[in-house]
Design an enzyme around this catalytic site. Structure first.
Site, PDB file in Angstrom:
ATOM      1  N   LYS A   1      -9.694  -7.302   7.698  1.00  0.00           N
ATOM      2  CA  LYS A   1      -8.745  -6.924   8.753  1.00  0.00           C
ATOM      3  C   LYS A   1      -9.316  -7.471  10.049  1.00  0.00           C
ATOM      4  O   LYS A   1     -10.410  -7.058  10.471  1.00  0.00           O
ATOM      5  CB  LYS A   1      -8.633  -5.403   8.858  1.00  0.00           C
ATOM      6  CG  LYS A   1      -7.911  -4.739   7.706  1.00  0.00           C
ATOM      7  CD  LYS A   1      -7.902  -3.234   7.894  1.00  0.00           C
ATOM      8  CE  LYS A   1      -7.244  -2.549   6.712  1.00  0.00           C
ATOM      9  NZ  LYS A   1      -7.580  -1.106   6.679  1.00  0.00           N
TER      10      LYS A   1
ATOM     11  N   ASP B   1      -7.111   2.997  -3.017  1.00  0.00           N
ATOM     12  CA  ASP B   1      -7.849   2.994  -1.744  1.00  0.00           C
ATOM     13  C   ASP B   1      -8.131   4.428  -1.327  1.00  0.00           C
ATOM     14  O   ASP B   1      -7.210   5.207  -1.064  1.00  0.00           O
ATOM     15  CB  ASP B   1      -7.008   2.282  -0.674  1.00  0.00           C
ATOM     16  CG  ASP B   1      -7.744   2.157   0.658  1.00  0.00           C
ATOM     17  OD1 ASP B   1      -8.892   2.626   0.758  1.00  0.00           O
ATOM     18  OD2 ASP B   1      -7.157   1.581   1.601  1.00  0.00           O
TER      19      ASP B   1
ATOM     20  N   ASP C   1     -13.666  -2.032   2.809  1.00  0.00           N
ATOM     21  CA  ASP C   1     -12.750  -2.181   3.938  1.00  0.00           C
ATOM     22  C   ASP C   1     -13.517  -1.691   5.183  1.00  0.00           C
ATOM     23  O   ASP C   1     -14.171  -2.482   5.881  1.00  0.00           O
ATOM     24  CB  ASP C   1     -11.474  -1.368   3.655  1.00  0.00           C
ATOM     25  CG  ASP C   1     -10.511  -1.275   4.827  1.00  0.00           C
ATOM     26  OD1 ASP C   1     -10.830  -1.757   5.916  1.00  0.00           O
ATOM     27  OD2 ASP C   1      -9.408  -0.685   4.679  1.00  0.00           O
TER      28      ASP C   1
ATOM     29  N   GLU D   1     -11.005   0.630  -3.506  1.00  0.00           N
ATOM     30  CA  GLU D   1     -11.309   0.267  -2.116  1.00  0.00           C
ATOM     31  C   GLU D   1     -11.969   1.430  -1.378  1.00  0.00           C
ATOM     32  O   GLU D   1     -11.469   2.548  -1.390  1.00  0.00           O
ATOM     33  CB  GLU D   1      -9.985  -0.130  -1.439  1.00  0.00           C
ATOM     34  CG  GLU D   1     -10.110  -0.633  -0.015  1.00  0.00           C
ATOM     35  CD  GLU D   1      -8.747  -1.097   0.535  1.00  0.00           C
ATOM     36  OE1 GLU D   1      -7.836  -1.397  -0.273  1.00  0.00           O
ATOM     37  OE2 GLU D   1      -8.595  -1.129   1.759  1.00  0.00           O
TER      38      GLU D   1
ATOM     39  N   LYS E   1      -1.067  -0.882  -4.435  1.00  0.00           N
ATOM     40  CA  LYS E   1      -2.284  -0.155  -4.055  1.00  0.00           C
ATOM     41  C   LYS E   1      -1.901   1.293  -3.805  1.00  0.00           C
ATOM     42  O   LYS E   1      -1.007   1.573  -3.002  1.00  0.00           O
ATOM     43  CB  LYS E   1      -2.875  -0.794  -2.798  1.00  0.00           C
ATOM     44  CG  LYS E   1      -3.918   0.032  -2.083  1.00  0.00           C
ATOM     45  CD  LYS E   1      -4.603  -0.807  -1.027  1.00  0.00           C
ATOM     46  CE  LYS E   1      -4.652  -0.117   0.317  1.00  0.00           C
ATOM     47  NZ  LYS E   1      -5.324  -0.916   1.350  1.00  0.00           N
TER      48      LYS E   1
ATOM     49  N   SER F   1       0.859  -1.176   0.000  1.00  0.00           N
ATOM     50  CA  SER F   1       0.000   0.000   0.000  1.00  0.00           C
ATOM     51  C   SER F   1       0.898   1.229   0.000  1.00  0.00           C
ATOM     52  O   SER F   1       1.708   1.415   0.909  1.00  0.00           O
ATOM     53  CB  SER F   1      -0.886  -0.034   1.246  1.00  0.00           C
ATOM     54  OG  SER F   1      -1.602   1.168   1.375  1.00  0.00           O
TER      55      SER F   1
ATOM     56  N   GLY G   1      -4.028  -4.416   6.048  1.00  0.00           N
ATOM     57  CA  GLY G   1      -2.942  -4.148   6.986  1.00  0.00           C
ATOM     58  C   GLY G   1      -3.209  -2.884   7.764  1.00  0.00           C
ATOM     59  O   GLY G   1      -3.952  -1.997   7.302  1.00  0.00           O
TER      60      GLY G   1
ATOM     61  N   LYS H   1      -2.899   4.923  -2.409  1.00  0.00           N
ATOM     62  CA  LYS H   1      -3.827   5.705  -1.601  1.00  0.00           C
ATOM     63  C   LYS H   1      -4.245   6.922  -2.426  1.00  0.00           C
ATOM     64  O   LYS H   1      -3.386   7.576  -3.047  1.00  0.00           O
ATOM     65  CB  LYS H   1      -3.137   6.158  -0.306  1.00  0.00           C
ATOM     66  CG  LYS H   1      -2.879   5.020   0.662  1.00  0.00           C
ATOM     67  CD  LYS H   1      -4.184   4.460   1.177  1.00  0.00           C
ATOM     68  CE  LYS H   1      -3.981   3.563   2.377  1.00  0.00           C
ATOM     69  NZ  LYS H   1      -5.257   3.060   2.911  1.00  0.00           N
TER      70      LYS H   1
HETATM   71  O1  SMG Z   1      -0.247  -2.250   6.833  1.00  0.00           O
HETATM   72  O2  SMG Z   1       0.641  -1.818   4.897  1.00  0.00           O
HETATM   73  C1  SMG Z   1      -0.174  -1.593   5.796  1.00  0.00           C
HETATM   74  C2  SMG Z   1      -1.138  -0.465   5.589  1.00  0.00           C
HETATM   75  C3  SMG Z   1      -2.164  -0.820   4.595  1.00  0.00           C
HETATM   76  O3  SMG Z   1      -3.278   0.917   3.469  1.00  0.00           O
HETATM   77  C4  SMG Z   1      -3.228   0.229   4.454  1.00  0.00           C
HETATM   78  N1  SMG Z   1      -4.091   0.376   5.472  1.00  0.00           N
HETATM   79  O4  SMG Z   1      -7.337   1.521   4.655  1.00  0.00           O
HETATM   80  O5  SMG Z   1      -6.351  -0.262   4.083  1.00  0.00           O
HETATM   81  C5  SMG Z   1      -6.343   0.818   4.679  1.00  0.00           C
HETATM   82  C6  SMG Z   1      -5.149   1.327   5.440  1.00  0.00           C
HETATM   83  C7  SMG Z   1      -5.559   1.694   6.810  1.00  0.00           C
HETATM   84  C8  SMG Z   1      -4.458   2.023   7.722  1.00  0.00           C
HETATM   85  S1  SMG Z   1      -3.831   3.578   7.508  1.00  0.00           S
HETATM   86  C9  SMG Z   1      -2.954   3.787   8.958  1.00  0.00           C
HETATM   87 MG    MG Z   2      -8.338   0.417   3.124  1.00  0.00          MG
END
Ligand code: SMG
Ligand code: MG
Length: 380
Positions: A275, A198, A251, A226, A170, A144, A303, A172
C-alpha cells in the site's frame, strides 16, 4: 521512464480538500465498521498547467495505523508543505528526502509526494503507468469482504462479488469470526476459488485459542493469511509461519523496503501487500516491489477504500511486473454509488490502467460539489 528524466514543476500552492462519500455497504474489519470514506485529497497547483492530485489514505480513527485524517492534514500543513516550499522546486523524487526528518506520518507524506508527482507527470505528458514501468494494460482484481453477521450471509455476499467477476476473495476475520466463515466459503465455492483471509493484526501468538483457530484454517488451503499478528512484531510472524500451513502475507508490518527485506530474510512472510500510503508513497512502494521481486516474493496492491484518485495510481502501480496476484483494487461500484472520478469498471475481473497524463483521471465537478466538506488553500 526514469525519474531523472521528468523535470520538476514549481508548485504555487497546495489545496487540502476533505471529501466524505457514503459507502454502498458498511465495511466491518477487526477494528471497526466504516460507513463513509472520509478522504483528504491533496492538490498540487503549479504556476501554469494542470494540477496534480494525491489521496491520503489515513482513516478517521487511528485504528489501522497510528495515522488519522485530521492529524495527517495538520502535519501536512504545519510540517510537510513548509519543507517542500523551502526547497524551491523540488522534484517528486526528492520529496521523501526533504521530509525524512519528520518522523512517521507515511500516509501524509505519501499523499503530498503523489500530488507533486502527478503534477510533474502531467506537465511531462507521461502516464503514471508508463512512469512506473507497467507491464500490462489491465490488472486482475480481487475484493476484500467485510466481516458479516453469519456464514450464510457471507456466502450471499461472496456470491454477488463472484458474479461480478472478481478473481480473488479476501475475507476479513477476527478471533471468533474466522474458522466457521472460511469453512463455509471454501465448502460452498470449492477448492478452485482463490481465497485469502485478513486478520488486521487481531491474533496473539501467546493466546492458545488464537493459535488453535489459525491452525484450524489449514485444511482450507488459503492463498494467504494476511497480517495475523501485531504490526511491530515481525519475528512473531516468522515463528507463526512454522506453526501453520497458510502462507503469511504482511500488510501493516511492512512500512519500508527495509522492513520488507527484513521480514523476507527471517521467513516472516511469503507474500507482501503493498500500500503506497503505508510505506510513505509510490516511490517507496516501487522499492518494496523491487526488494520482493529480487527475493522471489510475489506482491499485490492493497486498498484503503480509495476514491478514484487514489485508485487510479494504485491500478498503475499494480501493473508492475511483480504484482502477480489480484489486488484489493476493486471497481468503484464496490465502494461508492458515485465516485470522485469517472468510475473504474470491472471487465472480466480486471480494471484498465489509465493511459492519460499523470494518474489519468480528474475529480468530477459534481462530485467535488457534492462531497467536499472543507477546503484549505496553502500558498507558497
Ligand atoms: O480498499 O477494498 C479496499 C479495502 C481493502 O481490506 C482492505 N483494506 O488491511 O488490507 C487491509 C484493509 C485496511 C483498510 S480497512 C479500512
Ligand atoms: Mg490488510
Amino acid at each position: 521512464m526514469a525519474a531523472e528524466h521528468i523535470p520538476g514543476v514549481a508548485i504555487d500552492a497546495f489545496e487540502l480538500r476533505r471529501v466524505r462519500i457514503p459507502l454502498v455497504t458498511p465495511f466491518r474489519t477487526s477494528f471497526g465498521t466504516e460507513t463513509h470514506r472520509d478522504a483528504l485529497l491533496v492538490q498540487a497547483i503549479p504556476k501554469g498547467g494542470a494540477s496534480g492530485w494525491g489521496e491520503c489514505v489515513a482513516d478517521v480513527q487511528p485504528l489501522y495505523s497510528p495515522e488519522y485524517v485530521d492529524g495527517a492534514q495538520q502535519v501536512i500543513e504545519r510540517y510537510l508543505i513548509p519543507r517542500v516550499f523551502a526547497a524551491n522546486t523540488p522534484k517528486a523524487s526528492a520529496i521523501a528526502g526533504l521530509l525524512a526528518r519528520v518522523q512517521g506520518h507515511p500516509m501524509a507524506k505519501g499523499a503530498l509526494e503523489a500530488a507533486v508527482l502527478d503534477a510533474e507527470l502531467r506537465a511531462a505528458n507521461v502516464s503514471f503507468g508508463a512512469y512506473l514501468g507497467a507491464a500490462r494494460a489491465r490488472v486482475d482484481c480481487g475484493v476484500s469482504v467485510g466481516i458479516q453477521t453469519s456464514p450464510e450471509l457471507l456466502i450471499d455476499v461472496v456470491a454477488g462479488y463472484l458474479e461480478s467477476g472478481y478473481k480473488r476473495i479476501k475475507l476479513k476475520i477476527e478471533p471468533g469470526s474466522d474458522v466457521a466463515f472460511v469453512r463455509a466459503i471454501r465448502e460452498h465455492f470449492g477448492s478452485e476459488l482463490l481465497l485469502s483471509a485478513d486478520a488486521n493484526a487481531s491474533y496473539s501468538i501467546d493466546n492458545p485459542d488464537h493459535i488453535n483457530a489459525l491452525t484450524a484454517l489449514n485444511p482450507f488451503k488459503l492463498l494467504m493469511l494476511e497480517q495475523p499478528l501485531t504490526a511491530d512484531d515481525i519475528p512473531a510472524h516468522a515463528r507463526l509461519a512454522t506453526m501453520i500451513e497458510s502462507p503469511i502475507c504482511l500488510d501493516e508490518s511492512i512500512v519500508t523496503a527495509r522492513s520488507a527485506a527484513y521480514a523476507i530474510s527471517i521467513g516472516a512472510c511469503k507474500i507482501v501487500n503493498i500500500k503506497p500510503g503505508r510505506v510513505g508513497g509510490y516511490l517507496e512502494a516501487v522499492k518494496v516491489h523491487d526488494v520482493c521481486a529480487a527475493n522471489g516474493v510475489p506482491v499485490w496492491c492493497g486498498g484503503m477504500l480509495e476514491t478514484g484518485i487514489g485508485r487510479a495510481a494504485n491500478v498503475a502501480l499494480g501493473a508492475m511486473p511483480n504484482f502477480s496476484l489480484p489486488g484489493d483494487t476493486s471497481a468503484s461500484s464496490r465502494y461508492f454509488a458515485q465516485d470522485m472520478t469517472e468510475p473504474f469498471v470491472l471487465e472480466a475481473g480486471t480494471l484498465a490502467v489509465p493511459t492519460g497524463p499523470g494518474i489519468g483521471v480528474d475529480p468530477l465537478p459534481e462530485s467535488l460539489r457534492e462531497f467536499t466538506t472543507s477546503v484549505q488553500l496553502i500558498r507558497r
